[in-house]
Motif scaffolding. Sequence first.
Motif, PDB file in Angstrom:
ATOM      1  N   GLY A  14      59.708  57.989  73.419  1.00  0.00           N
ATOM      2  CA  GLY A  14      60.982  58.170  72.697  1.00  0.00           C
ATOM      3  C   GLY A  14      62.102  57.345  73.304  1.00  0.00           C
ATOM      4  N   LEU A  15      62.164  57.301  74.636  1.00  0.00           N
ATOM      5  CA  LEU A  15      63.195  56.500  75.313  1.00  0.00           C
ATOM      6  C   LEU A  15      62.964  55.011  75.034  1.00  0.00           C
ATOM      7  N   ALA A  16      61.698  54.584  75.098  1.00  0.00           N
ATOM      8  CA  ALA A  16      61.378  53.167  74.848  1.00  0.00           C
ATOM      9  C   ALA A  16      61.696  52.786  73.401  1.00  0.00           C
ATOM     10  N   LEU A  17      61.432  53.691  72.471  1.00  0.00           N
ATOM     11  CA  LEU A  17      61.780  53.414  71.065  1.00  0.00           C
ATOM     12  C   LEU A  17      63.290  53.276  70.904  1.00  0.00           C
ATOM     13  N   THR A  18      64.026  54.147  71.594  1.00  0.00           N
ATOM     14  CA  THR A  18      65.489  54.110  71.494  1.00  0.00           C
ATOM     15  C   THR A  18      66.017  52.764  71.998  1.00  0.00           C
ATOM     16  N   LYS A  19      65.483  52.313  73.162  1.00  0.00           N
ATOM     17  CA  LYS A  19      65.884  51.003  73.706  1.00  0.00           C
ATOM     18  C   LYS A  19      65.569  49.901  72.713  1.00  0.00           C
TER      19      LYS A  19
END
Length: 246
Positions: A14-19
């Motif tokens: 989820g964090l990587a998608l947000t970035k």
Amino acid sequence: MKSALVLGAGKGIGLALTKNILLKDEFKTVIASHRDSSELVKLSEKFSEKIKLVKITASDEKSFNTLDLELSKLNSLDLCINSIGTLHDDNTRPERQISEVTSDSISWAIKVNTTPTLLVAKKIKELFKKSNNPIFASISAKVGSISDNATGGWYSYRISKAALNMAIKNLSIEFKRVNKNGLVVALHPGTTITDLSKPFLKGASKKYTLHSSDDTAANLMTVLFNLDPVKDSGHLISWNGNKIDP
Ligand SMILES: NC(=O)c1ccc[n+]([C@@H]2O[C@H](COP(=O)([O-])OP(=O)(O)OC[C@H]3O[C@@H](n4cnc5c(N)ncnc54)[C@H](OP(=O)(O)O)[C@@H]3O)[C@@H](O)[C@H]2O)c1
């Protein structure tokens, strides 16, 4: 200019998608949910023009109301990805046999792995209707496929992901009625090195390709923007674009 919402943006996929989404110029607004992530807060300081943070806890339905204010500022929502999920915690490991299954383990898995997709769908339906080509995706797992189950075990996780796949099928039918160009899918991210998978990765590299969260985010974004709303909505789609049988 597009807007996006990512749930479970505090770490992992989820964090990587947000970035990944923040780095795309076409996205003007990104709403990201977490529980208490210093990494996401740090990222938000770098992209303060674009990102809005909200706090959502899967087991607290009222916490989804934190979305209301940010969603009310949008004319439409173009991309929504739910990456909230659990496989184990300090007290619970995935079950190897039926004797380890409890009513609590099943309800907890459903609460975290299945319900958030339904609760966020309620919030975004009107904005999904207003976008030209909206995408609503939830990160599921291949182990939620009934036909793919060759080894058994992991009762709570498998059951909650199979239920998630059904939730996505239902939502794809309902959302198609309000926007025929909309895509609604479940995604299998591939084996990705995160807190969720780490305890189970011993020997995994001999059987599967192991991905970093950043690679998985890039793979999923490529897949999502190349799917066909008519042919693919309602399905579980793998990180390489292949459909997985239910
Ligand atoms: N990694 C893999 O190989 C793999 C394979 C297949 C499917 N998946 C799926 O991919 C998704 C993302 O997992 P991941 O690998 O990125 O694992 P992760 O790093 O552990 O991330 C899980 C995310 O879910 C959030 N979360 C967990 N319980 C929550 C709760 N009760 N309320 C609100 N948020 C909660 C976490 O937030 P906190 O930071 O607050 O804990 C975190 O943002 C999951 O749905 C998982 O089932 C992963």
